[in-house]
Design a protein around this motif. Structure first.
Motif, mmCIF file in Angstrom:
data_model
loop_
_atom_site.group_PDB
_atom_site.id
_atom_site.type_symbol
_atom_site.label_atom_id
_atom_site.label_comp_id
_atom_site.label_asym_id
_atom_site.label_seq_id
_atom_site.Cartn_x
_atom_site.Cartn_y
_atom_site.Cartn_z
ATOM 1 N N CYS A 72 0.846 -1.194 0.000
ATOM 2 C CA CYS A 72 0.000 0.000 0.000
ATOM 3 C C CYS A 72 0.880 1.242 0.000
ATOM 4 O O CYS A 72 1.858 1.311 0.755
ATOM 5 N N GLY A 73 0.520 2.214 -0.850
ATOM 6 C CA GLY A 73 1.257 3.460 -0.856
ATOM 7 C C GLY A 73 1.027 4.264 -2.117
ATOM 8 O O GLY A 73 0.382 3.809 -3.070
ATOM 9 N N GLU A 74 1.577 5.450 -2.105
ATOM 10 C CA GLU A 74 1.486 6.389 -3.228
ATOM 11 C C GLU A 74 2.529 6.053 -4.288
ATOM 12 O O GLU A 74 3.658 5.691 -3.965
ATOM 13 N N VAL A 75 2.150 6.200 -5.547
ATOM 14 C CA VAL A 75 3.090 6.004 -6.643
ATOM 15 C C VAL A 75 3.564 7.366 -7.135
ATOM 16 O O VAL A 75 2.765 8.240 -7.478
ATOM 17 N N SER A 76 4.879 7.554 -7.134
ATOM 18 C CA SER A 76 5.488 8.795 -7.597
ATOM 19 C C SER A 76 6.707 8.453 -8.429
ATOM 20 O O SER A 76 7.568 7.684 -7.995
ATOM 21 N N ARG A 77 6.760 8.981 -9.652
ATOM 22 C CA ARG A 77 7.863 8.725 -10.571
ATOM 23 C C ARG A 77 8.103 7.231 -10.740
ATOM 24 O O ARG A 77 9.232 6.752 -10.782
ATOM 25 N N GLY A 78 7.002 6.481 -10.794
ATOM 26 C CA GLY A 78 7.078 5.050 -11.046
ATOM 27 C C GLY A 78 7.467 4.202 -9.864
ATOM 28 O O GLY A 78 7.662 2.994 -10.015
ATOM 29 N N THR A 79 7.559 4.785 -8.676
ATOM 30 C CA THR A 79 7.934 4.050 -7.465
ATOM 31 C C THR A 79 6.827 4.160 -6.433
ATOM 32 O O THR A 79 6.307 5.242 -6.185
ATOM 33 N N LEU A 80 6.462 3.023 -5.835
ATOM 34 C CA LEU A 80 5.457 3.016 -4.780
ATOM 35 C C LEU A 80 6.134 3.265 -3.444
ATOM 36 O O LEU A 80 7.022 2.517 -3.028
ATOM 37 N N LYS A 81 5.713 4.335 -2.759
ATOM 38 C CA LYS A 81 6.246 4.686 -1.442
ATOM 39 C C LYS A 81 5.449 3.925 -0.384
ATOM 40 O O LYS A 81 4.299 4.254 -0.110
ATOM 41 N N LEU A 82 6.073 2.948 0.214
ATOM 42 C CA LEU A 82 5.360 2.039 1.104
ATOM 43 C C LEU A 82 4.816 2.745 2.350
ATOM 44 O O LEU A 82 5.541 3.463 3.042
#
Length: 442
Positions: A345-355
């Protein structure tokens, strides 16, 4: 019922807080005889680039004349908003949703739908103005007027959302704003113990941090979050500190995970937060700055099976990251192994999911190793391509690698970032309602 929606009055550098502005507007309305039913603190999409830290919008529900409410709110916004910061663009929306003052049916569905989108997507000002024009709501904005997006989203929140928690915020005397806060840490930790688990994210014991006390130059002294309004008030009352100038109870969507949407790895988009199932396909790697990265792909079979490895390597991949501010959570991430099946679960920013949290669904419990000779206890060597293994000294053979038990530091269930790193809208595990065992952080 009149709903007053407010947004975007604060500045990362200069301070202020939209909760304070809303509390001041509500108090003015009360002094003029209005009955204020509640104040909503609505956390919107945490991935929006231009937000301040919490991306909060506020809505005041009151029994009052909408024209008078609009005039009072605009006066306070013009006086208190930090418009000297070019990134602060306050907005105001006032809606008269009478006669259904006690329910939510009088809030139009298109306004509620706008709220749901604002929590999970990034909207343009044109999206808001289209709804405002259609509904004829009173609206005002300063600067580029972007704050009207959040203000309108706050207006629709009571119908849009089903799950609510509470935050009791105490404010500083104005002449103390911008100075170090005087709060006794021992009393905060004692109050946190007294209120837990109904009251959560007050402190972080692992980092010895008073999470409820902000470090920004704004008016908040401390904010206490929880599931029970009486409990959050009681915890606040137990904290020893400098004088409290005023306080306000807010009804909020904090701690609910309402920002998360289900999705698939091959279809995620930047600027949105997801709940995704996947399988670990690269070993966790600690990079410069202490950030930990690994990749997942769609799960296709049982963890560790040959079929899954062969099929998964060709699937779309998504990088996941536990950044340094998540502190000890990174050790949980470092304990993952290739083949583990997860929900992340997390936000996706610049193709990476921030857990923000993850659930272990299936752990790899064995590993394939070069076989050991049963006669001399030494490792065998390859006998050639597709010819298995043999012991050079004893002549014993084995058809292939052998599976041996693997000790794991993780168990099945949910793991989360610590309170010091938790986003306002993210749901703490201690609140319950998860689909697997939980391992809460305190």
């Amino acid at each position: 019922m009149t709903i007053v929606g407010l947004d975007d009055t604060d500045s990362r550098e200069r301070g202020m807080c939209t909760t304070y502005v809303a509390a001041q507007v509500a108090e003015r309305l009360r002094r003029e005889g209005a009955a204020v039913a509640r104040i909503l603190l609505v956390r919107l999409n945490p991935a929006v680039e231009y937000k301040t830290r919490g991306n909060a919008a506020l809505a005041i529900h009151a029994n009052c004349d909408p024209d008078r409410a609009f005039a009072i709110a605009r006066e306070h916004l013009e006086t208190l908003a930090e418009t000297a910061d070019e990134r602060t663009n306050p907005g105001l929306v006032v809606a008269d949703v009478s006669p259904d003052a006690d329910g939510d049916d009088s809030i139009p569905e298109d306004v509620a739908a706008f709220t749901r989108r604002a929590i999970r997507e990034e909207l343009a000002l044109e999206d808001a103005t289209a709804v405002l024009e259609r509904r004829g709501y009173r609206a005002w904005g300063a600067g580029n007027g972007r704050g009207r997006i959040g203000a309108l989203a706050a207006v629709g929140a009571w119908r849009a959302l089903e799950e609510w928690t509470y935050e009791y915020i105490s404010y500083r005397e104005p002449d103390r704003w911008g100075t170090p806060r005087e709060v006794d840490p021992e009393s905060v930790f004692a109050a946190a113990d007294w209120g837990y688990p109904e009251v959560w994210d007050t402190v972080d014991r692992g980092e010895n941090e008073t999470v409820c006390v902000p470090h920004t130059p704004g008016p908040i002294l401390h904010g206490i979050r929880g599931d029970d309004p009486d409990a959050v008030r009681a915890v606040a009352d137990r904290i020893e500190s400098e004088p409290v100038d005023s306080s306000q109870l807010f009804v909020t969507n904090q701690g609910t995970d309402v920002h998360l949407q289900d999705g698939s790895i091959d279809a995620v988009r930047d600027g949105r937060a997801y709940r995704l199932d996947g399988r670990v396909v690269t070993s966790p790697e600690t990079r410069r700055g202490g950030h930990v990265f690994f990749e997942i792909t769609a799960p296709t079979a049982a963890a560790g099976s040959d079929e899954e490895t062969e099929r998964g390597d060709s699937d779309a991949r998504l990088e996941c990251a536990a950044f340094e501010p998540t502190k000890r959570f990174r050790n949980r991430v470092r304990s993952l192994r290739v083949g583990d099946r997860l929900t992340v679960c997390g936000e996706v920013s610049r193709g990476t999911l921030k857990l923000e949290k993850f659930a272990v669904r299936d752990l790899v419990t064995t590993e394939q190793v070069t076989p050991t000779c049963p006669d001399c206890d030494r490792r065998m060597e390859s006998a050639g391509r597709d010819q298995g293994y043999r012991c050079r000294d004893c002549g014993t053979t084995a058809p292939g690698k052998e599976a041996v038990p693997l000790e794991r530091d993780l168990e099945e269930g949910w793991y989360e970032v610590p309170p010091c790193a938790r986003r306002h809208i993210a749901k703490p595990l201690i609140r319950g309602g998860f689909d697997a065992p939980t391992h809460p952080e305190r």
